[in-house]
Design an enzyme around this catalytic site. Sequence first.
Site, PDB file in Angstrom:
ATOM      1  N   GLU A 106      -2.904   9.308  10.427  1.00 59.44           N
ATOM      2  CA  GLU A 106      -1.525   8.986  10.027  1.00 59.44           C
ATOM      3  C   GLU A 106      -0.519  10.055  10.428  1.00 59.44           C
ATOM      4  O   GLU A 106       0.325  10.476   9.624  1.00 59.44           O
ATOM      5  CB  GLU A 106      -1.485   8.744   8.512  1.00 59.44           C
TER       6      GLU A 106
ATOM      7  N   ASN B 181      -6.697   7.930  13.801  1.00 57.86           N
ATOM      8  CA  ASN B 181      -6.706   6.821  12.841  1.00 57.86           C
ATOM      9  C   ASN B 181      -5.309   6.594  12.260  1.00 57.86           C
ATOM     10  O   ASN B 181      -4.619   7.560  11.925  1.00 57.86           O
ATOM     11  CB  ASN B 181      -7.691   7.171  11.703  1.00 57.86           C
TER      12      ASN B 181
ATOM     13  N   HIS C  99      -5.156  -2.362   6.522  1.00 60.99           N
ATOM     14  CA  HIS C  99      -4.830  -2.663   5.122  1.00 60.99           C
ATOM     15  C   HIS C  99      -3.813  -3.810   5.150  1.00 60.99           C
ATOM     16  O   HIS C  99      -2.623  -3.572   5.288  1.00 60.99           O
ATOM     17  CB  HIS C  99      -4.235  -1.440   4.426  1.00 60.99           C
TER      18      HIS C  99
ATOM     19  N   GLU D   9     -10.467   0.599   7.825  1.00 62.50           N
ATOM     20  CA  GLU D   9     -10.235   0.622   6.373  1.00 62.50           C
ATOM     21  C   GLU D   9      -9.783  -0.744   5.855  1.00 62.50           C
ATOM     22  O   GLU D   9      -8.891  -0.831   5.016  1.00 62.50           O
ATOM     23  CB  GLU D   9      -9.155   1.664   6.029  1.00 62.50           C
TER      24      GLU D   9
ATOM     25  N   ASP E 225      -8.890  -4.087   4.092  1.00 60.10           N
ATOM     26  CA  ASP E 225      -8.831  -4.831   2.847  1.00 60.10           C
ATOM     27  C   ASP E 225      -7.668  -5.804   2.989  1.00 60.10           C
ATOM     28  O   ASP E 225      -6.792  -5.617   3.827  1.00 60.10           O
ATOM     29  CB  ASP E 225      -8.718  -3.949   1.593  1.00 60.10           C
TER      30      ASP E 225
HETATM   31  C1  XIL Z   1      -7.168   6.568  -0.350  1.00 58.00           C
HETATM   32  C2  XIL Z   1      -8.339   6.429  -1.312  1.00 58.00           C
HETATM   33  O1  XIL Z   1      -8.826   5.112  -1.278  1.00 58.00           O
HETATM   34  C3  XIL Z   1      -7.868   6.757  -2.721  1.00 58.00           C
HETATM   35  O2  XIL Z   1      -8.976   6.758  -3.599  1.00 58.00           O
HETATM   36  C4  XIL Z   1      -7.206   8.126  -2.741  1.00 58.00           C
HETATM   37  O3  XIL Z   1      -6.667   8.346  -4.026  1.00 58.00           O
HETATM   38  C5  XIL Z   1      -6.100   8.181  -1.720  1.00 58.00           C
HETATM   39  O4  XIL Z   1      -6.588   7.849  -0.431  1.00 58.00           O
HETATM   40  N1  XIL Z   1      -5.369   5.634   4.295  1.00 58.00           N
HETATM   41  C6  XIL Z   1      -6.440   6.439   4.438  1.00 58.00           C
HETATM   42  C7  XIL Z   1      -7.358   6.604   3.287  1.00 58.00           C
HETATM   43  O5  XIL Z   1      -6.680   6.929   5.557  1.00 58.00           O
HETATM   44  O6  XIL Z   1      -7.971   7.849   3.316  1.00 58.00           O
HETATM   45  C8  XIL Z   1      -6.658   6.369   1.972  1.00 58.00           C
HETATM   46  O7  XIL Z   1      -7.643   6.385   0.950  1.00 58.00           O
HETATM   47  C9  XIL Z   1      -5.947   5.065   1.984  1.00 58.00           C
HETATM   48  C10 XIL Z   1      -4.932   4.988   3.084  1.00 58.00           C
END
Ligand code: XIL
Length: 377
Positions: free
Chosen positions: A186, A228, A264, A294, A296
């Site tokens: 990010e 990422n 996401h 990641e 969802d």
């Molecule tokens: C999130 C975790 O799921 C949480 O438990 C934590 O509090 C914060 O981070 N992008 C990412 C992940 O690259 O590492 C993040 O994970 C969600 C967004």
Amino acid sequence: MKALSHILRSNQCGDNNAPVIRPATATLLALLTACGGVRPSAPASPPLTPPPAPTATEVEPLKAAAAALPRLVGAAVQANLLRTEPAYAAAFAHHFNYVTAEFEMKWGQIERQPGQRDYGRADAIAAFAEAHGMSIKGHALVWHGDSPAWLESLSPPEARIALEDHIRTTVGRYRGRIVAWDVVNEAIADDRSGLRDTVYLRKLGPGYIAEAFRRAHEADPDALLIYNDYGGEGLNRKSDDVYNLVRDLRTQGVPIGGVGLQMHLDAASLPPAADIARNMRRLADLGLLVNISEMDVRVARLPGTPATRLDDQRRVYHDVVAVCVAEPRCHAITFWGFTDRYSWIDAFFGPDDPLLFDESYRVKPAYFGVMDALRGR
Ligand code: XIL
């Protein structure tokens, strides 16, 4: 009203042979029937409750279908839950062949005080993965979202040394055990202003990204090193910025090997699957591997009933995973958790049901969407 039996006997309905019935309700019913009124239907059987959905370990493992392609299929997990919740550990081990620590390998979690590193939880996740024959992805070496607070107080040279020490020590610790690292996560701003304003950019300048990849490569020359990010899954200004960043790193000979698309997704506003495919292809054409890192799928903002929302979710999971299955250089699919019982979405976006299994580890339509896509259906 004349006594029912009398009415029956007196055959108000004109049929002298009608049997005499005693009990009241039955009598009324009989009366209505005798008079050609209501056909006595069988007593209404209570509505059939559908049998409960199977649990996660009662259905075909996703990893079996993925391995046939081959693709790695994984999920983010928490060390504490693997240790304390057998149903969580069992469901995870049953379906996945790839693991990402949800937060235990982030710098802020490892080195809370300068020089004091705690790899206990990260080691536990690595040990679980190795005990179950899974591959491991490290996440994430450089991320503004979970970096040590003490970094802010360092001078630029001190910050550079601290970052290099962190990368060398952490990547070196898992050399030959972790197959891929999210090196930088990010780093691009959402507002097209270029690189995100982080402690790394402020202390080290824009070169910190290339430096991080070079240090990671020195610490483990065999690990796949990944950039990422989120919000650049389809074709848009952010994915253009990601594309330009990794293209330039490649041109500079920086040892970057892959790009992670976080995925996401909000089912109420999705990037078209065709755009995701084109984005993956243009990254692949740079010689990079791509992965869904990641995934969802939020459904809370969708119209309709709970059942239609879950069916929409199944379609989203299917269509996005199918894009990765169709792209030869998409090598892995990771979900950010796997049961709605534990998802970061609830805290960050509000209550939702974004994953493959429900809070009781029962399969959701989403699971079948993923399985169908992995099976090419
Ligand atoms: C999130 C975790 O799921 C949480 O438990 C934590 O509090 C914060 O981070 N992008 C990412 C992940 O690259 O590492 C993040 O994970 C969600 C967004």
